[in-house]
Design a protein around this motif. Structure first.
Motif, PDB file in Angstrom:
ATOM      1  N   PRO A   9       0.843  -1.203   0.000  1.00 42.92           N
ATOM      2  CA  PRO A   9       0.000   0.000   0.000  1.00 42.92           C
ATOM      3  C   PRO A   9       0.883   1.261   0.000  1.00 42.92           C
ATOM      4  O   PRO A   9       2.035   1.220   0.442  1.00 42.92           O
ATOM      5  N   PRO A  10       0.368   2.386  -0.485  1.00 44.13           N
ATOM      6  CA  PRO A  10       1.162   3.614  -0.567  1.00 44.13           C
ATOM      7  C   PRO A  10       1.815   4.049   0.752  1.00 44.13           C
ATOM      8  O   PRO A  10       2.907   4.619   0.733  1.00 44.13           O
ATOM      9  N   ASN A  11       1.183   3.764   1.898  1.00 46.19           N
ATOM     10  CA  ASN A  11       1.777   4.179   3.170  1.00 46.19           C
ATOM     11  C   ASN A  11       2.921   3.258   3.601  1.00 46.19           C
ATOM     12  O   ASN A  11       3.471   3.420   4.684  1.00 46.19           O
ATOM     13  N   GLN A  12       3.298   2.325   2.728  1.00 45.16           N
ATOM     14  CA  GLN A  12       4.434   1.444   2.994  1.00 45.16           C
ATOM     15  C   GLN A  12       5.518   1.592   1.923  1.00 45.16           C
ATOM     16  O   GLN A  12       6.351   0.712   1.735  1.00 45.16           O
ATOM     17  N   ILE A  13       5.494   2.717   1.232  1.00 51.69           N
ATOM     18  CA  ILE A  13       6.513   3.032   0.226  1.00 51.69           C
ATOM     19  C   ILE A  13       6.926   4.491   0.418  1.00 51.69           C
ATOM     20  O   ILE A  13       6.083   5.363   0.592  1.00 51.69           O
ATOM     21  N   VAL A  14       8.246   4.733   0.376  1.00 52.44           N
ATOM     22  CA  VAL A  14       8.775   6.092   0.509  1.00 52.44           C
ATOM     23  C   VAL A  14       9.560   6.420  -0.759  1.00 52.44           C
ATOM     24  O   VAL A  14      10.462   5.673  -1.154  1.00 52.44           O
ATOM     25  N   HIS A  15       9.202   7.527  -1.402  1.00 50.44           N
ATOM     26  CA  HIS A  15       9.935   8.018  -2.570  1.00 50.44           C
ATOM     27  C   HIS A  15      11.093   8.861  -2.044  1.00 50.44           C
ATOM     28  O   HIS A  15      10.876   9.857  -1.354  1.00 50.44           O
ATOM     29  N   VAL A  16      12.327   8.448  -2.354  1.00 51.69           N
ATOM     30  CA  VAL A  16      13.525   9.089  -1.800  1.00 51.69           C
ATOM     31  C   VAL A  16      14.316   9.778  -2.909  1.00 51.69           C
ATOM     32  O   VAL A  16      14.542   9.197  -3.971  1.00 51.69           O
ATOM     33  N   THR A  17      14.737  11.005  -2.632  1.00 54.36           N
ATOM     34  CA  THR A  17      15.699  11.694  -3.490  1.00 54.36           C
ATOM     35  C   THR A  17      16.893  12.060  -2.624  1.00 54.36           C
ATOM     36  O   THR A  17      16.741  12.363  -1.437  1.00 54.36           O
ATOM     37  N   ILE A  18      18.084  11.995  -3.220  1.00 48.37           N
ATOM     38  CA  ILE A  18      19.298  12.362  -2.490  1.00 48.37           C
ATOM     39  C   ILE A  18      20.206  13.143  -3.433  1.00 48.37           C
ATOM     40  O   ILE A  18      20.594  12.654  -4.498  1.00 48.37           O
ATOM     41  N   LYS A  19      20.485  14.366  -3.032  1.00 51.00           N
ATOM     42  CA  LYS A  19      21.310  15.260  -3.839  1.00 51.00           C
ATOM     43  C   LYS A  19      22.708  14.662  -3.995  1.00 51.00           C
ATOM     44  O   LYS A  19      23.313  14.236  -3.021  1.00 51.00           O
ATOM     45  N   GLY A  20      23.193  14.612  -5.215  1.00 53.51           N
ATOM     46  CA  GLY A  20      24.518  14.071  -5.482  1.00 53.51           C
ATOM     47  C   GLY A  20      24.539  12.559  -5.639  1.00 53.51           C
ATOM     48  O   GLY A  20      25.509  11.988  -6.101  1.00 53.51           O
ATOM     49  N   GLY A  21      23.477  11.897  -5.217  1.00 53.42           N
ATOM     50  CA  GLY A  21      23.384  10.451  -5.359  1.00 53.42           C
ATOM     51  C   GLY A  21      24.159   9.682  -4.308  1.00 53.42           C
ATOM     52  O   GLY A  21      24.915  10.243  -3.525  1.00 53.42           O
ATOM     53  N   VAL A  22      23.948   8.395  -4.325  1.00 53.51           N
ATOM     54  CA  VAL A  22      24.594   7.496  -3.379  1.00 53.51           C
ATOM     55  C   VAL A  22      24.846   6.160  -4.076  1.00 53.51           C
ATOM     56  O   VAL A  22      24.009   5.696  -4.841  1.00 53.51           O
ATOM     57  N   PRO A  23      26.014   5.546  -3.831  1.00 51.64           N
ATOM     58  CA  PRO A  23      26.231   4.221  -4.422  1.00 51.64           C
ATOM     59  C   PRO A  23      25.443   3.161  -3.654  1.00 51.64           C
ATOM     60  O   PRO A  23      25.361   3.203  -2.436  1.00 51.64           O
ATOM     61  N   ILE A  24      24.838   2.251  -4.377  1.00 46.99           N
ATOM     62  CA  ILE A  24      24.150   1.113  -3.762  1.00 46.99           C
ATOM     63  C   ILE A  24      24.851  -0.137  -4.283  1.00 46.99           C
ATOM     64  O   ILE A  24      24.821  -0.419  -5.482  1.00 46.99           O
ATOM     65  N   ASP A  25      25.529  -0.851  -3.390  1.00 46.16           N
ATOM     66  CA  ASP A  25      26.323  -2.010  -3.797  1.00 46.16           C
ATOM     67  C   ASP A  25      25.459  -3.180  -4.235  1.00 46.16           C
ATOM     68  O   ASP A  25      25.767  -3.852  -5.207  1.00 46.16           O
ATOM     69  N   SER A  26      24.376  -3.447  -3.499  1.00 47.96           N
ATOM     70  CA  SER A  26      23.538  -4.591  -3.819  1.00 47.96           C
ATOM     71  C   SER A  26      22.094  -4.295  -3.445  1.00 47.96           C
ATOM     72  O   SER A  26      21.812  -3.861  -2.324  1.00 47.96           O
TER      73      SER A  26
END
Length: 166
Positions: free
Chosen positions: A112-129
């Motif tokens: 449901p929508p209240n169990q999802i968060v739309h995230v933005t991060i300035k400059g980005g972030v590496p996600i390994d996995s």
């Protein structure tokens, strides 16, 4: 009179400094997915109902009117979860959905929508996995967002992302 004016300005400046230091010293509130559901709301458990048989019913996002916790709006929080990348490149991502369990929105129906968060991060972030849980820290809002994958009940402007550790 000048002495009092100067003394008042000095006291005001020191007071602002203490307020600034105190607000920076407060760590973000650690929240979990159940904290995003208003008390008394009966939530649909999509993870328990998910199957991978390809049924069209399985891919319909449930409870699109699921309420959010308005008291969280504008709060500095940290929330663990899993990443569903939306924007970025092979090095970093700048926009993603944070979901409570691996595969949500990709391999199983969106929560449901209240169990999802739309995230933005300035400059980005590496996600390994994408298999690994992370903790996102930032300012959460009760602003909605819709994309091709899902409708979302919360947004967050992230200031940090770290591996989730027990």
């Amino acid at each position: 009179m000048t002495f009092f004016k100067t003394a008042f300005q000095y006291i005001a400046a020191i007071s602002l400094l203490f307020i600034s230091v105190a607000s920076c010293a407060n760590p973000p509130k650690e929240i979990f997915w159940e904290d995003l559901i208003p008390k008394g709301h009966m939530q649909i458990d999509t993870q328990a109902q998910a199957n991978h048989e390809g049924s069209d019913q399985n891919w319909v996002q449930p409870d699109l009117d699921a309420p959010v916790v308005k008291a969280l709006d504008g709060q500095s929080v940290s929330l663990p979860g899993f990443v569903v990348p939306l924007e970025g490149d092979s090095e970093v991502i700048t926009e993603f959905l944070l979901v409570p369990y691996f595969g949500a929105c990709i391999h199983v129906p969106p929560p449901p929508p209240n169990q999802i968060v739309h995230v933005t991060i300035k400059g980005g972030v590496p996600i390994d996995s994408l298999y690994d849980a992370i903790v996102v820290t930032g300012i959460i809002s009760t602003e909605t967002w819709s994309g091709e994958i899902a409708q979302v009940g919360y947004k967050m402007k992230a200031v940090g992302v770290a591996p989730f550790e027990l």
